[in-house]
Design a protein around this motif. Sequence first.
Motif, short mmCIF file in Angstrom:
data_model
loop_
_atom_site.label_atom_id
_atom_site.label_comp_id
_atom_site.label_asym_id
_atom_site.label_seq_id
_atom_site.Cartn_x
_atom_site.Cartn_y
_atom_site.Cartn_z
N THR A 38 -79.30 8.54 121.78
CA THR A 38 -78.32 9.06 122.77
C THR A 38 -78.49 10.63 122.90
N ILE A 39 -78.66 11.17 121.69
CA ILE A 39 -78.70 12.78 121.57
C ILE A 39 -80.13 13.15 122.07
N ARG A 40 -81.45 12.53 121.91
CA ARG A 40 -82.66 12.69 122.61
C ARG A 40 -82.49 12.50 124.06
N ALA A 41 -82.01 11.52 124.49
CA ALA A 41 -81.85 11.40 125.95
C ALA A 41 -81.14 12.42 126.39
N LEU A 42 -80.05 12.90 125.86
CA LEU A 42 -79.29 13.87 126.33
C LEU A 42 -80.13 15.26 126.52
N GLU A 43 -80.97 15.43 125.55
CA GLU A 43 -81.90 16.52 125.33
C GLU A 43 -82.96 16.50 126.48
N GLU A 44 -83.48 15.44 126.75
CA GLU A 44 -84.51 15.22 127.71
C GLU A 44 -83.70 15.50 129.02
N ARG A 45 -82.64 14.93 129.25
CA ARG A 45 -81.82 15.28 130.58
C ARG A 45 -81.56 16.60 130.92
N LEU A 46 -81.35 17.62 129.88
CA LEU A 46 -81.13 18.82 130.11
C LEU A 46 -82.45 19.54 129.79
N GLY A 47 -83.23 19.19 129.17
CA GLY A 47 -84.56 19.91 129.17
C GLY A 47 -84.28 20.95 128.32
N LEU A 48 -83.42 20.76 127.29
CA LEU A 48 -83.12 21.69 126.00
C LEU A 48 -83.00 20.97 125.02
N SER A 49 -83.51 21.65 123.82
CA SER A 49 -83.28 21.05 122.43
C SER A 49 -81.99 21.58 122.07
N LEU A 50 -81.14 20.61 121.70
CA LEU A 50 -79.70 21.03 121.23
C LEU A 50 -79.40 21.01 119.82
N LEU A 51 -80.30 20.26 119.28
CA LEU A 51 -80.02 20.08 117.62
C LEU A 51 -81.30 20.38 116.84
N THR A 52 -81.28 21.36 115.78
CA THR A 52 -82.46 21.42 114.68
C THR A 52 -82.13 20.24 113.80
N ARG A 53 -83.14 19.26 113.35
CA ARG A 53 -83.29 18.33 112.46
C ARG A 53 -84.00 18.71 111.24
N THR A 54 -83.58 18.46 110.29
CA THR A 54 -84.39 18.63 108.82
C THR A 54 -84.18 17.17 108.12
N THR A 55 -84.97 17.11 107.04
CA THR A 55 -84.38 15.75 106.34
C THR A 55 -83.19 16.17 105.59
N ARG A 56 -82.63 17.42 105.54
CA ARG A 56 -81.39 17.57 104.62
C ARG A 56 -80.30 17.93 105.51
N SER A 57 -80.55 18.50 106.91
CA SER A 57 -79.37 19.13 107.56
C SER A 57 -79.67 18.89 109.02
N VAL A 58 -78.44 18.98 109.46
CA VAL A 58 -78.66 18.90 111.13
C VAL A 58 -77.76 20.36 111.60
N ALA A 59 -78.24 21.14 112.57
CA ALA A 59 -77.63 22.26 112.93
C ALA A 59 -77.85 22.23 114.45
N PRO A 60 -76.87 22.91 115.12
CA PRO A 60 -77.16 23.30 116.71
C PRO A 60 -77.98 24.42 116.82
N THR A 61 -78.97 24.22 117.82
CA THR A 61 -79.91 25.17 118.20
C THR A 61 -78.88 26.32 118.99
N GLU A 62 -79.50 27.62 119.40
CA GLU A 62 -78.61 28.42 120.28
C GLU A 62 -77.89 27.81 121.34
N ALA A 63 -78.90 27.17 122.11
CA ALA A 63 -78.29 26.06 123.52
C ALA A 63 -77.23 25.36 123.00
N GLY A 64 -77.34 24.61 121.87
CA GLY A 64 -76.42 23.44 121.30
C GLY A 64 -75.34 24.10 120.89
N GLU A 65 -75.28 25.52 120.31
CA GLU A 65 -73.99 25.81 120.06
C GLU A 65 -73.06 26.48 121.22
#
Length: 299
Positions: A38-65
């Motif tokens: 769902t999040i991936r589809a939203l990012e594709e729709r907006l044309g923006l990366s909203l979340l930074t994903r790592t193996t240990r954490s998830v944080a909003p990008t500037e656009a996501g924040e």
Amino acid sequence: MAHENFNDLAAFAAVAQERSFTRAAAKMGVSQSALSQTIRALEERLGLSLLTRTTRSVAPTEAGERLFQTIGPRFREIEAQLADLSALRDKPAGKIRITTGEHPAVSILQPALKRFLPDHPDISVELVVDYGLTDIVAQGYDAGVRMGEQVAKDMVAVRIGPDMRMAVVGSPKYFKSRSLPQSPHDLMEHNCINVRLPTYGGVFPWDLEKDGQEVNVRVEGQLVFNNLALRVQSALDGLGIAYLPEDAVASHIKSSRLIRVLEEWCPTFSGYHLYYPSRKHTPALSVLIDKLRYRGRLD
């Protein structure tokens, strides 16, 4: 943005709030993989990366924040409003219709409503005095009031009053030229004040009992009423002997305005009960039942 994308935004807000796909998925009741899609589809729709994903954490990008700061408070406001609506669903409110006899209406319901209604301004109560055995379901009533012995077995019944007795009374003026009755049969020699109830199809018999001996006396007299107050007043006026609820004439007996006779023949009856057809009743009726519930020695 189209309405169908609101679910995507709610999913993003949950992940941004929790900073975890695992916790957000548990909160929303969906699988982790479905939430990620769902999040991936939203990012594709907006044309923006909203979340930074790592193996240990998830944080909003500037656009996501920026997006989260915009929609987060609004979703929290919507959740609060929905919670308020849920509370409203359970809030005691609305009209309660009750069919009752005159005596319980005056002696039990009216005093209780005097205390109850000021604390529940969103509740209104309609009392209909009816001496018949009304079908409360067919007639659209929420509840009815009857003596315990008269409540149908398929109804839920809540006791709202103590056991009660009847009293046979007449005024000093009436008895001035007449002897006091010593037995139920002596009533046939007196001018008795009758009551006509539709339940019985005729005048109400006086149910008397002593030492296990039951006597149903059909008395005669010049007056017949279907009203309690008129029977009390007529007895006070010396127009005859009346068979009345004890509590309705107790003060007159105490002040000697009425003379009680055949006291040993007056049995005790089961008190009044409020009855209704199902345990699934409205919040308004529920709080009224709690107010009316008899909490005497039987509780």
